[in-house]
Write a protein that holds these residues in place. Structure first.
Motif, PDB file in Angstrom:
ATOM      1  N   VAL A  68       0.837  -1.199   0.000  1.00  0.00           N
ATOM      2  CA  VAL A  68       0.000   0.000   0.000  1.00  0.00           C
ATOM      3  C   VAL A  68       0.871   1.247   0.000  1.00  0.00           C
ATOM      4  O   VAL A  68       0.616   2.213  -0.736  1.00  0.00           O
ATOM      5  CB  VAL A  68      -0.947  -0.017   1.220  1.00  0.00           C
ATOM      6  CG1 VAL A  68      -1.561   1.354   1.460  1.00  0.00           C
ATOM      7  CG2 VAL A  68      -2.048  -1.055   1.037  1.00  0.00           C
ATOM      8  N   ALA A  69       1.918   1.236   0.806  1.00  0.00           N
ATOM      9  CA  ALA A  69       2.804   2.395   0.892  1.00  0.00           C
ATOM     10  C   ALA A  69       3.453   2.711  -0.451  1.00  0.00           C
ATOM     11  O   ALA A  69       3.654   3.881  -0.802  1.00  0.00           O
ATOM     12  CB  ALA A  69       3.875   2.168   1.957  1.00  0.00           C
ATOM     13  N   ALA A  70       3.788   1.680  -1.218  1.00  0.00           N
ATOM     14  CA  ALA A  70       4.400   1.889  -2.532  1.00  0.00           C
ATOM     15  C   ALA A  70       3.431   2.581  -3.484  1.00  0.00           C
ATOM     16  O   ALA A  70       3.827   3.439  -4.285  1.00  0.00           O
ATOM     17  CB  ALA A  70       4.862   0.558  -3.118  1.00  0.00           C
ATOM     18  N   SER A  89      -2.120  -3.797  -4.502  1.00  0.00           N
ATOM     19  CA  SER A  89      -2.418  -3.380  -3.125  1.00  0.00           C
ATOM     20  C   SER A  89      -3.565  -2.379  -3.133  1.00  0.00           C
ATOM     21  O   SER A  89      -3.397  -1.184  -2.861  1.00  0.00           O
ATOM     22  CB  SER A  89      -1.168  -2.775  -2.473  1.00  0.00           C
ATOM     23  OG  SER A  89      -0.088  -3.680  -2.512  1.00  0.00           O
ATOM     24  N   GLY A  90      -4.767  -2.910  -3.428  1.00  0.00           N
ATOM     25  CA  GLY A  90      -5.934  -2.046  -3.569  1.00  0.00           C
ATOM     26  C   GLY A  90      -6.311  -1.304  -2.316  1.00  0.00           C
ATOM     27  O   GLY A  90      -7.043  -0.298  -2.382  1.00  0.00           O
ATOM     28  N   GLY A  91      -5.808  -1.742  -1.166  1.00  0.00           N
ATOM     29  CA  GLY A  91      -6.085  -1.032   0.071  1.00  0.00           C
ATOM     30  C   GLY A  91      -5.651   0.418   0.032  1.00  0.00           C
ATOM     31  O   GLY A  91      -6.187   1.256   0.768  1.00  0.00           O
ATOM     32  N   ALA A  92      -4.704   0.746  -0.824  1.00  0.00           N
ATOM     33  CA  ALA A  92      -4.254   2.136  -0.954  1.00  0.00           C
ATOM     34  C   ALA A  92      -5.392   3.045  -1.402  1.00  0.00           C
ATOM     35  O   ALA A  92      -5.395   4.255  -1.118  1.00  0.00           O
ATOM     36  CB  ALA A  92      -3.095   2.221  -1.947  1.00  0.00           C
ATOM     37  N   LEU A  93      -6.365   2.471  -2.114  1.00  0.00           N
ATOM     38  CA  LEU A  93      -7.460   3.268  -2.658  1.00  0.00           C
ATOM     39  C   LEU A  93      -8.609   3.427  -1.669  1.00  0.00           C
ATOM     40  O   LEU A  93      -9.654   3.994  -2.010  1.00  0.00           O
ATOM     41  CB  LEU A  93      -7.959   2.637  -3.959  1.00  0.00           C
ATOM     42  CG  LEU A  93      -6.872   2.427  -5.025  1.00  0.00           C
ATOM     43  CD1 LEU A  93      -7.456   1.773  -6.266  1.00  0.00           C
ATOM     44  CD2 LEU A  93      -6.203   3.743  -5.387  1.00  0.00           C
ATOM     45  N   ILE A 113      -5.673   3.146 -14.638  1.00  0.00           N
ATOM     46  CA  ILE A 113      -5.337   2.443 -13.399  1.00  0.00           C
ATOM     47  C   ILE A 113      -6.146   1.155 -13.415  1.00  0.00           C
ATOM     48  O   ILE A 113      -7.377   1.196 -13.527  1.00  0.00           O
ATOM     49  CB  ILE A 113      -5.721   3.262 -12.154  1.00  0.00           C
ATOM     50  CG1 ILE A 113      -5.092   4.649 -12.205  1.00  0.00           C
ATOM     51  CG2 ILE A 113      -5.314   2.524 -10.875  1.00  0.00           C
ATOM     52  CD1 ILE A 113      -5.741   5.635 -11.251  1.00  0.00           C
ATOM     53  N   ARG A 114      -5.495   0.019 -13.315  1.00  0.00           N
ATOM     54  CA  ARG A 114      -6.183  -1.269 -13.368  1.00  0.00           C
ATOM     55  C   ARG A 114      -6.018  -1.983 -12.028  1.00  0.00           C
ATOM     56  O   ARG A 114      -4.909  -2.081 -11.510  1.00  0.00           O
ATOM     57  CB  ARG A 114      -5.634  -2.132 -14.505  1.00  0.00           C
ATOM     58  CG  ARG A 114      -5.702  -1.442 -15.872  1.00  0.00           C
ATOM     59  CD  ARG A 114      -5.114  -2.320 -16.969  1.00  0.00           C
ATOM     60  NE  ARG A 114      -5.004  -1.607 -18.235  1.00  0.00           N
ATOM     61  CZ  ARG A 114      -5.972  -1.494 -19.136  1.00  0.00           C
ATOM     62  NH1 ARG A 114      -7.139  -2.076 -18.888  1.00  0.00           N
ATOM     63  NH2 ARG A 114      -5.791  -0.822 -20.257  1.00  0.00           N
ATOM     64  N   VAL A 115      -7.134  -2.468 -11.492  1.00  0.00           N
ATOM     65  CA  VAL A 115      -7.126  -3.201 -10.228  1.00  0.00           C
ATOM     66  C   VAL A 115      -7.576  -4.628 -10.512  1.00  0.00           C
ATOM     67  O   VAL A 115      -8.743  -4.852 -10.851  1.00  0.00           O
ATOM     68  CB  VAL A 115      -8.055  -2.555  -9.185  1.00  0.00           C
ATOM     69  CG1 VAL A 115      -8.006  -3.335  -7.873  1.00  0.00           C
ATOM     70  CG2 VAL A 115      -7.677  -1.092  -8.958  1.00  0.00           C
ATOM     71  N   VAL A 176      -9.115  -6.897  -0.485  1.00  0.00           N
ATOM     72  CA  VAL A 176     -10.302  -7.505  -1.075  1.00  0.00           C
ATOM     73  C   VAL A 176     -11.515  -6.611  -0.882  1.00  0.00           C
ATOM     74  O   VAL A 176     -12.298  -6.386  -1.812  1.00  0.00           O
ATOM     75  CB  VAL A 176     -10.558  -8.902  -0.477  1.00  0.00           C
ATOM     76  CG1 VAL A 176     -11.920  -9.427  -0.906  1.00  0.00           C
ATOM     77  CG2 VAL A 176      -9.472  -9.867  -0.918  1.00  0.00           C
ATOM     78  N   ALA A 177     -11.708  -6.098   0.323  1.00  0.00           N
ATOM     79  CA  ALA A 177     -12.876  -5.255   0.607  1.00  0.00           C
ATOM     80  C   ALA A 177     -12.872  -3.993  -0.247  1.00  0.00           C
ATOM     81  O   ALA A 177     -13.924  -3.559  -0.739  1.00  0.00           O
ATOM     82  CB  ALA A 177     -12.901  -4.884   2.089  1.00  0.00           C
TER      83      ALA A 177
END
Length: 252
Positions: A68-70, A89-93, A113-115, A176-177
């Motif tokens: 996430v930090a990256a 690291s979708g948690g960054a969003l 941006i692709r997740v 995931v969430a």
């Protein structure tokens, strides 16, 4: 053939390198130079320990397989450099301010941006929530206690609430969430359980709306080289990359 750069040379990066098909890894970057050198040797790519030099590499898109930090640190710079960005690291969003800024940067640069779907399935169909809002979107995740540094003797719930609150307490368990919420256009509710009798991470998705209702259960096999990484998450990136050039698009 599409040329990619890998941001992060850990377990996921190695899986991508071993199974590269339909694309070529041209550049790799890691804060630890030895890791970049090792993965470069496997993938026949150019290793970089300087991020600005990595950005100037001849690649079409950059795959974040780090943290996430990256994403927070490098995401905007990647888009401004004219590269598409794949975010594992979708948690960054989960940070709405950062997400909005990243999206605006991509729009201004004409980039994407692709997740990837990561450790779950069903994101395509959950996108119907963007048209017909969902009344319910719940993720129930069950993990072994050891993966969270706990030692309960029976199944117990350790968090219940919104994804945006879960990330404050369990930042490594929210990718995931966040992906579910991005797909459905609605923040997911989260239940996080630990169970000493489970060996695999279990994700259960509950969605309900005018269309009907959905229940999905996924039991993830961990990556053989890193038990904290879902093998399915790494494979989802490979699937995304393999199909970027495919004229036949399946799913929404």
């Amino acid at each position: 053939m599409i040329k990619i750069g890998l941001l992060g040379c850990g377990n996921v990066g190695h899986i991508i390198a071993r199974h590269a098909e339909g694309f070529r890894i041209s550049a790799v970057f890691d804060m630890i130079p030895d890791r970049a050198q090792e993965l470069a040797a496997i993938s026949h790519a150019t290793p970089y320990s300087d991020f600005d030099e990595f950005l100037r590499a001849d690649v079409d898109l950059i795959v974040e397989a780090a943290s996430v930090a990256a994403v927070w640190l490098y995401g905007e710079a990647i888009l401004r450099a004219g590269k598409d960005l794949v975010v594992l690291s979708g948690g960054a969003l989960a940070d709405d301010e950062f997400k909005s800024r990243l999206v605006e940067t991509a729009r201004a640069a004409g980039r994407k941006i692709r997740v990837p779907s990561g450790a779950v399935t069903g994101l395509d169909n959950l996108k119907i929530g963007q048209i017909s809002p969902l009344g319910t979107l719940l993720l129930r995740t069950t993990k072994s206690p050891g993966s969270l540094g706990l030692q309960p003797t029976e199944r117990m719930e350790i968090f219940k609430g919104a994804a945006s609150d879960c990330i404050k307490q369990y930042p490594k368990n929210i990718n995931v969430a966040v992906a579910l919420g991005l797909a459905a256009g609605k923040e997911a509710d989260v239940e996080l359980w630990v169970d000493p009798d489970v060996e695999r991470n279990i994700h259960e998705i509950f969605a309900e709306g005018e269309f009907g209702d959905i229940y999905i259960r996924v039991r993830n096999v961990p990556s053989p080289e890193n038990l904290s990484t879902s093998y399915m998450a790494a494979l989802s990136i490979l699937t995304l990359l393999k199909n970027l050039d495919n004229p036949l698009v399946v799913g929404t």
